[in-house]
Scaffold this active site. Structure first.
Site, PDB file in Angstrom:
ATOM      1  CG  HIS A  45      -8.358   0.962 -13.181  1.00 31.17           C
ATOM      2  ND1 HIS A  45      -8.519  -0.257 -13.789  1.00 31.17           N
ATOM      3  CD2 HIS A  45      -7.027   1.225 -13.227  1.00 31.17           C
ATOM      4  CE1 HIS A  45      -7.334  -0.726 -14.169  1.00 31.17           C
ATOM      5  NE2 HIS A  45      -6.420   0.161 -13.854  1.00 31.17           N
TER       6      HIS A  45
ATOM      7  CE1 TYR B 191      -1.071  -4.646  -7.149  1.00 32.48           C
ATOM      8  CE2 TYR B 191      -0.524  -3.685  -9.278  1.00 32.48           C
ATOM      9  CZ  TYR B 191      -1.419  -4.364  -8.462  1.00 32.48           C
ATOM     10  OH  TYR B 191      -2.640  -4.753  -8.946  1.00 32.48           O
TER      11      TYR B 191
ATOM     12  CB  SER C 140      -0.447  -3.986 -13.221  1.00 38.61           C
ATOM     13  OG  SER C 140      -1.631  -4.447 -13.759  1.00 38.61           O
TER      14      SER C 140
ATOM     15  CB  THR D 169      -4.635  -7.196 -12.933  1.00 41.35           C
ATOM     16  OG1 THR D 169      -5.265  -6.793 -11.723  1.00 41.35           O
ATOM     17  CG2 THR D 169      -5.004  -6.274 -14.070  1.00 41.35           C
TER      18      THR D 169
END
Length: 608
Positions: A322, A436, A438, A449
């Site tokens: 990532h 959360y 994204s 992001t």
């Protein structure tokens, strides 16, 4: 360019996100700290950040801090950072054979890479009004507008070109473990593919010296050769090392290099990508998720920008590292590879592999291991197996409606899904916690992001009405509460996509303070700040004709990792969790919440 939000807006948004998580006294304390920060050290840091941003117009204010955040993290990348997306099967069943699909997808991936590098890949554009902008005539006109102002022409018809600066890291790239901070490495000159099978590493060239792709029948021959190689699995599979703590792995890698493995590692690091061929078929969606999210570390190299994984029955997926990029780039790659490999496959079930000498073209990598490396691999395997053993993945498909019905009722499908998650957690654990979602900021240069904070005073009020006070509310009142949530969530989503969230801004101010050697401001030492960033419900969504499902691990030990998709007439959820949480029960509560919301929207009275 990605805007730096106004500090006062950030503080207001931050306090709005804190409100549902705190009681009155806690909130007052947090509010005091926030306003003191806004008037004092926060203001100074903000002005420095804006000045710095103005001097670095080639990038965005989040780029440096965000790469650092990922590359300095010392936890293993697998389960903590890497995510997966699995492909839908090929619509033609006979093309789902492992060898055929591996060949076709590899060829399509190389075609994508060559198109991208030649500058011919169609730009990624977000069309708010596709009837006007996603047309041949618009493309013809915009082609002749100088690039310095073409984006403005696109904006005029509500088309937003998206940043594609991450794409080059898709290929020939890997994350190298280094002490304290890893490095991203890319070698675009390398012409070979890395293939893993049964814990063994193979490489062969897929590009010739003139830069042309090898014939598909030759790629097929080489893959067939690898699939029929009956070398035993190595006693000490190297793949486990890429699942280790980053500092531990950095030291072991140094040992590997000093032990005569430089050429072999260079081949691994510079390969076009990693193709992982698994020797078993998948049983169901949960099995697909386990296979694609972590699988057997002996047959993965988690540091590669991505592993293309294909199982015995032709089920395919991508596991991606990532730090180099976000879901948007990987999704575009997957969409193109799926479309190309299913619509114009390079080989068919009738195709014969080329008669070439694969034993000369394919090189099996041999690693020289000393006792310290063998011990390191054994320990890595023990840790990996224990972590995977403790991970649960659960799934549901809610079949009673989806996007179509919600749009008819004029509520946002994403808002309804997020409301159901809040309601479910309240039903299961009787609390509202940090959540959360994204959101891509790729509409900006070097955007990454931003966080949407789905837990709000609106979702809390609505959830409490459904879960605790059902008898006190009429169906109309409940409908109103859902609409309120939808409106507010829509606003948060729009703000985040336009770079007007608060999370990245506060993160950058904190990063700036620490990089200047300043003491950490009181604001960041508030327990409420830490709690808000301990994301118990971490969520991400995507919708694509190529993707069957996606998922990731929980980001905290007592959290849920929740990948979801809202389809036209159904909603899918994929939840990962560790023993501290019960994912199966959470999904049952989500199902119940969705049922209740849909019934209320249809005007039905619901029972508790």
């Amino acid at each position: 360019r990605l805007p730096v939000p106004k500090l006062e807006d950030t503080i207001t948004r931050y306090l709005n996100a804190q409100k549902p998580l705190l009681n009155g006294d806690q909130f007052r304390k947090t509010e005091e700290l926030a306003h003191a920060f806004e008037k004092g050290i926060g203001r100074e840091l903000h002005e420095q950040l804006v000045a710095q941003d103005n001097q670095n117009k080639h990038t965005s204010y989040i780029t440096g801090p965000w790469f650092d955040m990922y590359l300095k993290a010392r936890e293993p990348v697998v389960l903590n950072f890497n995510a997966f997306m699995s492909f839908n099967p090929d619509p033609k069943p006979e093309y789902n054979d492992q060898l055929i699909r591996a060949t076709n997808m590899t060829v399509s991936a190389i075609r994508f890479m060559k198109t991208f590098r030649a500058g011919y890949l169609e730009p990624e554009v977000f069309h708010l009004n596709p009837e006007k902008s996603d047309t041949e005539i618009f493309k013809k006109i915009i082609r002749f507008v100088p690039s310095s102002i073409s984006w403005f022409g696109a904006y005029m018809v509500n088309a937003y070109p998206l940043d594609m600066s991450q794409y080059f890291r898709l290929f020939n790239s890997t994350r190298l473990p280094k002490l304290n901070k890893d490095e991203l490495y890319t070698d675009e000159k390398a012409k070979h593919l890395l293939v893993l099978r049964n814990g063994n590493f193979y490489v062969f060239d897929v590009i010739d010296r003139d830069g042309n792709m090898l014939k598909p029948s030759e790629i097929q021959a080489h893959l067939k050769y690898i699939l029929s190689d009956n070398s035993p699995a190595p006693a000490f599979p190297l793949g486990y090392l890429s699942s280790e703590n980053r500092d531990t792995w950095a030291l072991l890698r140094k040992n590997l290099l000093e032990n005569g493995n430089e050429d072999a590692l260079q081949k691994v690091d510079s390969a076009l990508f990693c193709l992982s061929l698994d020797d078993f078929p998948v049983k169901d969606f949960v099995h697909v998720s386990h296979t694609m999210l972590h699988g057997d570390a002996a047959n993965r190299w988690y540091d590669k920008s991505f592993n293309l994984i294909i199982t015995k029955d032709g089920t395919a997926g991508v596991n991606f590292e990532h730090s180099w990029g976000d879901g948007v780039a990987v999704l575009r790659f997957q969409n193109e590879v799926f479309k190309d490999s299913t619509k114009t496959p390079a080989i068919s079930p009738q195709s014969q592999p080329a008669s070439v000498d694969s034993s000369r073209a394919v090189q099996k990598l041999d690693f020289k291991l000393n006792d310290a490396l063998k011990a390191g691999i054994t320990k890595a395997k023990q840790k990996f197996d224990a972590t995977v053993e403790s991970l649960s993945i659960n799934q549901i498909q809610f079949q009673e409606g989806g996007k179509e019905l919600l749009k008819q009722k004029k509520v946002s499908p994403d808002a309804v899904a997020q409301l159901a998650f809040q309601m479910a957690f309240l039903r299961q654990y009787d609390q509202t916690v940090a959540t959360y979602e994204s959101c891509s900021t790729a509409a900006f240069k070097h955007g990454r992001t931003e966080t949407i904070r789905p837990a709000s005073v609106h979702t809390k009020k609505c959830s409490e009405a459904f879960v605790k006070e059902l008898s006190k509310h009429s169906t109309e009142e409940l409908q109103k509460l859902i609409v309120e949530c939808s409106k507010y969530h829509g606003r948060l989503t729009k703000e985040a996509a336009m770079g007007q969230g608060f999370d990245r801004h506060l993160f950058s101010l904190r990063y700036l303070a620490l990089s200047k050697g300043l003491p950490l401001p009181d604001f960041y030492q508030d327990q409420a700040y830490a709690r808000l960033n301990h994301n118990i419900i971490s969520t991400s969504t995507l919708a694509s004709p190529a993707v069957q499902l996606g998922g990731f691990g929980p980001v905290v030990a007592d959290g849920f990792g929740l990948g979801y998709q809202v389809h036209d007439d159904w909603i899918g959820c994929n939840v990962s969790s560790y023993p501290a949480r019960n994912g199966k029960e959470f999904l049952q509560c989500i199902h119940k919440s969705l049922e209740d919301i849909f019934n209320v929207l249809k005007g039905k009275k619901i029972g508790s």
